[in-house]
Design an enzyme around this catalytic site. Structure first.
Site, mmCIF file in Angstrom:
data_model
loop_
_atom_site.group_PDB
_atom_site.id
_atom_site.type_symbol
_atom_site.label_atom_id
_atom_site.label_comp_id
_atom_site.label_asym_id
_atom_site.label_seq_id
_atom_site.Cartn_x
_atom_site.Cartn_y
_atom_site.Cartn_z
ATOM 1 C CE LYS A 123 -4.480 0.636 0.107
ATOM 2 N NZ LYS A 123 -5.378 0.208 -0.223
ATOM 3 N N GLY A 235 -20.722 6.572 3.066
ATOM 4 C CA GLY A 235 -19.622 6.873 2.154
ATOM 5 C C GLY A 235 -20.165 6.930 0.813
ATOM 6 N N GLY A 240 -18.911 3.638 -2.630
ATOM 7 C CA GLY A 240 -20.419 3.659 -2.131
ATOM 8 C C GLY A 240 -21.400 4.322 -3.127
HETATM 9 N N1 GLU Z 1 -7.120 0.237 -3.491
HETATM 10 C C1 GLU Z 1 -8.072 -0.819 -3.714
HETATM 11 C C2 GLU Z 1 -7.925 -1.773 -2.724
HETATM 12 O O1 GLU Z 1 -7.733 -1.555 -1.544
HETATM 13 C C3 GLU Z 1 -7.420 -1.462 -5.289
HETATM 14 C C4 GLU Z 1 -6.053 -2.293 -5.058
HETATM 15 C C5 GLU Z 1 -5.804 -2.565 -6.347
HETATM 16 O O2 GLU Z 1 -6.286 -2.525 -7.393
HETATM 17 O O3 GLU Z 1 -4.323 -3.042 -6.445
HETATM 18 O O4 GLU Z 1 -8.170 -2.925 -2.737
#
Ligand code: GLU
Length: 434
Positions: A123, A235, A240
């Site tokens: 992340k 949301g 949402g």
């Molecule tokens: N941000 C999204 C999640 O938390 C998508 C992550 C992605 O597609 O790699 O799943």
């Protein structure tokens, strides 16, 4: 840029942050421990999984519109890549913290494993308030961040994607920077791109579609009729609002309440989702819609409904309000909206909760489809994307449900167990080197 491999300085954070919310990293560790104990996996696996493989901190100078330079802080945390390249979104938010990004990176490891995607988890985040920045400033910040993490991302290394307050535009800039630095266009370095540069059909509402698919599967298990089942959604961003649209139009459910950061609206007869979307676009909030009862952003969680979709930020369903939740099904559109104590209460009350790592995995699943299309320079139809998504979501829901039944645990623990088992099996087979 500082790189810390397998940092053992995990977190010295207190259990609650400045807003009184539980620390997300503590929550993630509690969930990991619970899953490890329920599986009976060795403590060595816990030790390896309870620290991210790599934590990157970056400082990002940006020339603002007023000519002054402002330095932003950013992170990329790569939790685990035993099953495949790191994968996970990038969040722009004033409250981004290292412990939040770490927790989210671990949740991505579980999410990709639950869906059986050939990925690990990561992340990224930047502490900033995109709502108060111009487009030019956001572009400079995004590009500088892409540059700062360019040597640790790549189509077979780490593939970022959108998250809170980032979208296709940011992804295009990151793809552009990475491609320039590498001397050739590389669409597969990032997902959630605009269609014109290799984005996938069906990606923009894929998270919401997944949230809806598993909510419908949960309703089947509880013998709740889908037609006119009442839904409340916290949301009204991308996840949402599209969930509202899909649950209404594809499943015939009635959207009785929605909210955003400014507040919420409720209507026993059901809201006209198209109208709510138009109003949100016009005034920036759902609360100004005429003719609906006003309700607070917190009260939406305990509103009278059959299905609750928390689709905002983490830590909103807690020991303070879990007793009052009236829905029979919760489908977690957001990451980490429920604290462990609330999980216990909801489970005891017989509420069927579909955990984030399953419920909102539609996004990363279609990211995977986008990546596959990118590597092969192919484009699938929207029907193909949606039907493959439905197949994966339904299969994963049932895998988790079976785990729940066979181990007599709640759905989150079941999903964590399934994920931890898949990751730890690969770690054991691959072994430790050197
Ligand atoms: N941000 C999204 C999640 O938390 C998508 C992550 C992605 O597609 O790699 O799943």
């Amino acid at each position: 840029m500082s790189l810390r491999a397998n940092s053992s300085e995990a977190s010295s954070a207190s259990k609650r942050n400045a807003n009184g919310q539980e620390d997300p990293w503590e929550v993630a560790l509690t969930q990991l421990k619970k899953g490890i104990d329920a599986l009976g996996v060795s403590n060595e696996i816990y030790e390896m999984l309870s620290v991210p493989n790599r934590e990157v901190h970056v400082e990002l100078p940006v020339k603002m519109d007023n000519g002054k330079i402002k330095v932003f802080h950013g992170y990329r945390v790569q939790h685990n890549n035993a099953r495949g390249p790191y994968k996970g979104g990038i969040r722009f938010h004033p409250q981004v913290s290292i412990n939040e990004v770490k927790a989210l990176s671990m949740w991505m490891t579980w999410k990709t494993a639950v869906l059986d995607l050939p990925y690990g988890g990561a992340k990224g985040g930047i502490v900033c308030d995109p709502k108060s920045m111009s487009n030019v400033e956001i572009e400079s910040l995004t590009r500088r961040y892409a540059y700062a993490i360019s040597d640790i991302i790549g189509p077979y290394k780490d593939i970022p994607a959108p998250d809170v307050y980032t979208g296709p535009k940011n992804m295009a800039w990151i793809m552009d920077v990475y491609s320039i630095l590498n001397g050739h266009p590389e669409p597969a370095v990032i997902t959630g791109k605009p269609l014109e540069i290799g984005g996938s059909l069906g990606r923009s509402d894929s998270t919401s579609r997944g949230v809806a698919i598993v909510a419908a599967e949960a309703a089947k298990k509880l013998n709740i009729k889908l037609k006119d089942a009442r839904v409340a959604i916290q949301g009204f961003g991308n996840v949402g609002s599209n969930a509202a649209l899909i649950l209404r139009k594809d499943y015939g459910m009635k959207i009785v309440g929605v909210s955003d950061s400014k507040g919420g609206i409720y209507s026993r007869e059901g809201l006209d989702v198209d109208k709510v979307m138009k109003e949100k676009e016009r005034s920036g909030t759902v609360t100004s819609l005429a003719g609906a009862e006003k309700i607070s952003n917190e009260d939406i969680l305990t509103a009278d409904a059959d299905v609750l979709v928390p689709a905002a930020l983490e830590g909103v369903i807690t020991d303070r309000n879990a007793e009052k939740v009236r829905a029979k099904i919760i489908s977690e559109g957001a990451n980490g909206p429920t604290t462990p104590e609330a999980d216990r209460i909801l489970h005891e009350r017989g509420i069927l909760l579909v955990p984030d790592i399953l419920a909102n995995a539609g996004g990363v699943t279609v990211s995977y489809f986008e990546w596959v299309q990118g590597l092969q320079r192919l484009q699938w139809t929207e029907e193909e994307v949606n039907s493959r998504l439905a197949e994966k979501m339904v299969k994963s829901f049932n895998d988790v449900y079976e785990m729940r039944q066979s181990h007599k645990v709640d759905m989150r623990t079941a999903a964590d167990m399934l994920a931890i088992k898949r990751v730890s099996d690969v770690m054991v087979i691959r072994g430790i080197w050197p």
